[in-house]
Design an enzyme around this catalytic site. Structure first.
Site, mmCIF file in Angstrom:
data_model
loop_
_atom_site.group_PDB
_atom_site.id
_atom_site.type_symbol
_atom_site.label_atom_id
_atom_site.label_comp_id
_atom_site.label_asym_id
_atom_site.label_seq_id
_atom_site.Cartn_x
_atom_site.Cartn_y
_atom_site.Cartn_z
ATOM 1 N N SER A 107 4.335 -10.711 -6.659
ATOM 2 C CA SER A 107 5.439 -9.757 -6.591
ATOM 3 C C SER A 107 5.967 -9.509 -8.002
ATOM 4 O O SER A 107 5.714 -10.301 -8.918
ATOM 5 C CB SER A 107 6.559 -10.341 -5.714
ATOM 6 O OG SER A 107 7.784 -9.687 -5.921
ATOM 7 N N TYR A 157 12.297 -17.244 -4.069
ATOM 8 C CA TYR A 157 11.118 -16.375 -4.039
ATOM 9 C C TYR A 157 10.571 -16.194 -5.452
ATOM 10 O O TYR A 157 9.372 -16.386 -5.701
ATOM 11 C CB TYR A 157 11.493 -15.034 -3.415
ATOM 12 C CG TYR A 157 10.331 -14.103 -3.178
ATOM 13 C CD1 TYR A 157 9.345 -14.411 -2.253
ATOM 14 C CD2 TYR A 157 10.227 -12.897 -3.872
ATOM 15 C CE1 TYR A 157 8.282 -13.556 -2.010
ATOM 16 C CE2 TYR A 157 9.171 -12.025 -3.645
ATOM 17 C CZ TYR A 157 8.201 -12.366 -2.721
ATOM 18 O OH TYR A 157 7.148 -11.515 -2.498
#
Length: 267
Positions: A137, A150
């Site tokens: 990501s 995350y």
């Protein structure tokens, strides 16, 4: 692109990007082995794929499950050409509010799930001079506010794979990190909140996001071209560019962008 007779292992294959990857590589002629916790879903998916495929129950937080996934693939097909570490979990909360068990859960799924699978698949990928792929990501390139665990897990994945790439520089192993950006997939619906409960309905509009099918196609193209990094949207490319020259500006842009998210934890 041609992946005929290639053997591809996909984690998190029961839905979202993992499902799309399984379908895309099978469409392109590869034999696909899928790992996920939802065996019933995997059985249904496998029955619909155009090429030979298999599946095995896999919780990537359990080392033995990851080892079994790799062993199952070798027993069935005798080799591994491509490993795609796709299984992932997200979160949405400020670090000051989040329970540390949530951070640990994300590290277990995102980082350790990747580390376990790569550890057991690496000897076979060295033999085939194959590919290791991590679905990451933009949060792995710059800290994403409200997604502390995350981002931390994605940064850890980048460090792991960047090092593995260097260590295998003369062994022909291809290592690729993929940053899809916000994608219309269920990873956002299962994202954890501060106390570890699922987020449920996503606060973002899906109609403006890239589809899982498009992400899978771009990953397949990246593997075929043996690319190092695949940044799939403007935000990802801009993040990497701006961070080189104006990291403080990037902090401000990220904060302002995430503060506009519906029900944002940023004040």
């Amino acid at each position: 692109m041609e992946f005929r007779n290639k053997v591809v292992v996909v984690t998190g294959a029961s839905s979202g990007i993992g499902l799309a990857l399984s379908q895309e590589f099978s469409r392109l002629g590869a034999k696909v082995v899928m790992g996920a916790r939802s065996v019933d879903k995997l059985q249904q998916i496998s029955s619909e794929l155009p090429q030979e495929s298999s599946f095995i129950a896999t919780d990537v937080t359990i080392e033995e499950d990851c080892k079994n996934l790799i062993n199952h693939t070798i027993e069935l097909f005798g080799k591994i050409d491509i490993l795609i570490c796709n299984a992932g979990l997200s979160m949405r909360a400020l670090y000051e509010d989040v329970d540390l068990s949530v951070i640990k859960r994300l590290m277990d799924v995102n980082f350790w799930g990747t580390a376990y699978c790569v550890k057991y698949a690496l000897p076979y990928i060295q033999q085939t001079k194959g590919s290791i792929v991590a679905v990451s990501s933009v949060a792995g390139f710059h800290g994403l506010p409200g997604r502390t665990g995350y981002s931390a897990s994605k940064y850890a994945i980048h460090g792991l794979l960047d090092t593995i790439r260097v260590e295998n520089l003369k062994k022909g192993v291809h290592v690729m990190i993929v940053a899809p950006g916000f994608t219309a997939s269920n990873v956002r619906f299962s994202a954890l909140t501060a106390d570890g409960t699922p987020q449920g309905e996503s606060p973002r509009k899906e109609n403006k996001m890239m589809t899982a099918t498009e992400v899978a196609l771009r990953i397949a193209k990246g593997v075929y071209r043996r690319k190092r990094t695949v940044l799939m949207d403007f935000d990802g490319r801009a993040t990497v560019f701006i961070k080189k020259f104006a990291p403080k500006l990037l902090d401000i842009l990220y904060y302002n962008h995430m503060a506009k998210e519906p029900d944002s934890p940023l004040k």
